[in-house]
Design a protein around this motif. Structure first.
Motif, PDB file in Angstrom:
ATOM      1  N   ALA A  69      -1.675  -8.689   0.535  1.00  0.00           N
ATOM      2  CA  ALA A  69      -0.486  -8.133  -0.119  1.00  0.00           C
ATOM      3  C   ALA A  69       0.761  -8.424   0.722  1.00  0.00           C
ATOM      4  N   THR A 101       0.245  -0.535   2.204  1.00  0.00           N
ATOM      5  CA  THR A 101      -0.898  -0.974   1.416  1.00  0.00           C
ATOM      6  C   THR A 101      -2.006  -1.441   2.340  1.00  0.00           C
ATOM      7  N   GLU A 144      -4.212  -3.580   1.410  1.00  0.00           N
ATOM      8  CA  GLU A 144      -4.647  -4.897   0.937  1.00  0.00           C
ATOM      9  C   GLU A 144      -4.264  -5.967   1.954  1.00  0.00           C
ATOM     10  N   ARG A 145      -5.251  -6.761   2.363  1.00  0.00           N
ATOM     11  CA  ARG A 145      -4.976  -7.822   3.332  1.00  0.00           C
ATOM     12  C   ARG A 145      -4.159  -8.954   2.712  1.00  0.00           C
TER      13      ARG A 145
END
Length: 403
Positions: A143, A138, A140-141
């Protein structure tokens, strides 16, 4: 409540959201190290938001909120989804739990959009890592992959939550910024049928604690003891703080060279927007026969025969305006989405609501162009002492004079 207990309204509120069977309740149990939430393979086990005040290291005092699945179905399911979305109005940190075996869904993306719209710091947590042979990467930082079942990365999750906590350094104090060490502050606390047995109400407790933490002196009296107390003190108090119900008598008994305000007004500033609610008090003059006023309390309590919100305020408003007014009442977590039927909203000080929820309610009124004030400010206005009651706040007093 003891003085060293953190009220729920001052705790960081952590909302846990996601679809049914994503493992929200399992994650709550794993993070807290307790079986706080019922866990089941049956979809929709959590039917109402579950609140738990606790200490969560390394963060400190928090309120964990486990919510129903955002994808619930049917008529009851729609009500549960609505309850889940209402939790967002008081959430400081949102934790979105995604079933790692199913991946992110439309409902998950909609929640992320809501987090962003409301300015809520959030984490995206992929649960059931132990069941996934492959863990899709992912970008997303914020996540993280975890397993509530095995405990994988649970400590990392706690540390990530802690990093998102609101900074307390800039948080406004209840009264500490108005006083100096060694100042005297007199608090007027009526003891009547509405007073809780054996204790003070939360705003009074919190104000006393804030005074003591400022190295000032708190003197607590009943309303009919105030005049003699002020005469017998060897030092002029910096401030008198009163319960709004006895504002008129306390104003008459307090010399003009001593600041005067109420617990309710202090909390209007501490939790919400004092300038907005000061201006809203004047809207009582624009009420006409048949208009409806919404009176809101942030807590639920047993109403006494002469309750301030449901009895005294309506009576005083009718006497002041000379109009035949209608009143509706809400308490606790209930707050209408549609405010269009109301000509004025009168809110309590909101001691049981956290700052985010109080400001959300005020913003709803602003967005729908409905004047909003609070108990203490409206009472002070109707009794002709509004200007005096906001003297401790020079910026607000100045803006009132400029109008």
């Amino acid at each position: 409540m003891s003085l060293n207990t953190t009220p729920s309204s001052d705790r960081v509120h952590i909302g846990v959201f996601g679809r049914r069977n994503a493992g929200k309740s399992s994650v709550v149990n794993a993070v807290t190290g307790q079986n706080l939430a019922i866990v089941s393979d049956i979809k929709g086990t959590t039917t109402d938001p579950v609140y738990k005040a606790m200490e969560l290291l390394p963060l400190g005092p928090v309120m964990i909120i486990d919510t129903p699945g955002i994808d619930d179905e049917g008529e009851l399911g729609a009500l549960r989804v609505k309850k889940s979305k209402q939790v967002l109005n008081k959430t400081d940190i949102a934790v979105l739990i995604i079933d790692g075996t199913a991946g992110k869904t439309r409902e998950d993306e909609e929640l992320i959009t809501l987090f962003k719209q409301k300015g809520i710091s959030y984490l995206v947590v992929y649960n059931k890592a132990d069941q996934c042979k492959e863990r899709p990467a992912t970008n997303e930082r914020n996540a993280l992959w975890i397993s509530a079942a095995t405990g994988e990365n649970i400590q990392v999750l706690k540390e990530m939550i802690a990093k998102l906590a609101p900074q307390e350094e800039s948080k406004l104090r209840i009264v500490a910024d108005l006083i100096n060490p060694s100042d005297f502050v007199v608090l007027v606390v009526p003891i009547d049928k509405a007073a809780p047995k054996g204790r003070l109400i939360l705003p009074q407790q919190q104000t006393i604690r804030d005074i003591l933490e400022s190295d000032a002196t708190a003197i607590v009296v009943k309303e009919y003891e105030l005049r003699d107390t002020l005469m017998s003190l060897g030092k002029k108090p910096k401030l008198v703080i009163t319960d709004s119900q006895v504002f008129a008598k306390v104003s008459a008994d307090t010399p003009k060279d001593i600041w005067l305000t109420s617990f309710s007004i202090l909390f209007a500033r501490y939790k919400g927007n004092l300038e907005l609610t000061v201006k809203g008090a004047k809207a009582v003059e624009a009420l006409n026969d048949g208009d409806t006023v919404l009176i809101c309390e942030g807590c639920t309590h047993h109403r006494q025969c002469d309750d301030i919100g449901s009895v005294k305020l309506p009576r005083w408003m009718k006497q002041h305006t000379g109009k035949q007014l209608n009143f509706k009442f809400t308490s606790g977590t209930e707050f209408p989405d549609d405010l269009s039927q109301y000509k004025l909203i009168v809110h309590c000080g909101g001691c049981m609501l956290n700052e985010r929820e109080m400001k959300y309610r005020l913003q709803c009124a602003v967005d729908q162009n409905i004047p909003v004030t609070n108990y203490g400010l409206l009472i002070a206005y109707m009794q002709g002492i509004l200007k005096r009651s906001i003297e401790p706040f020079p910026d607000i007093a100045m803006s009132l004079e400029e109008e």
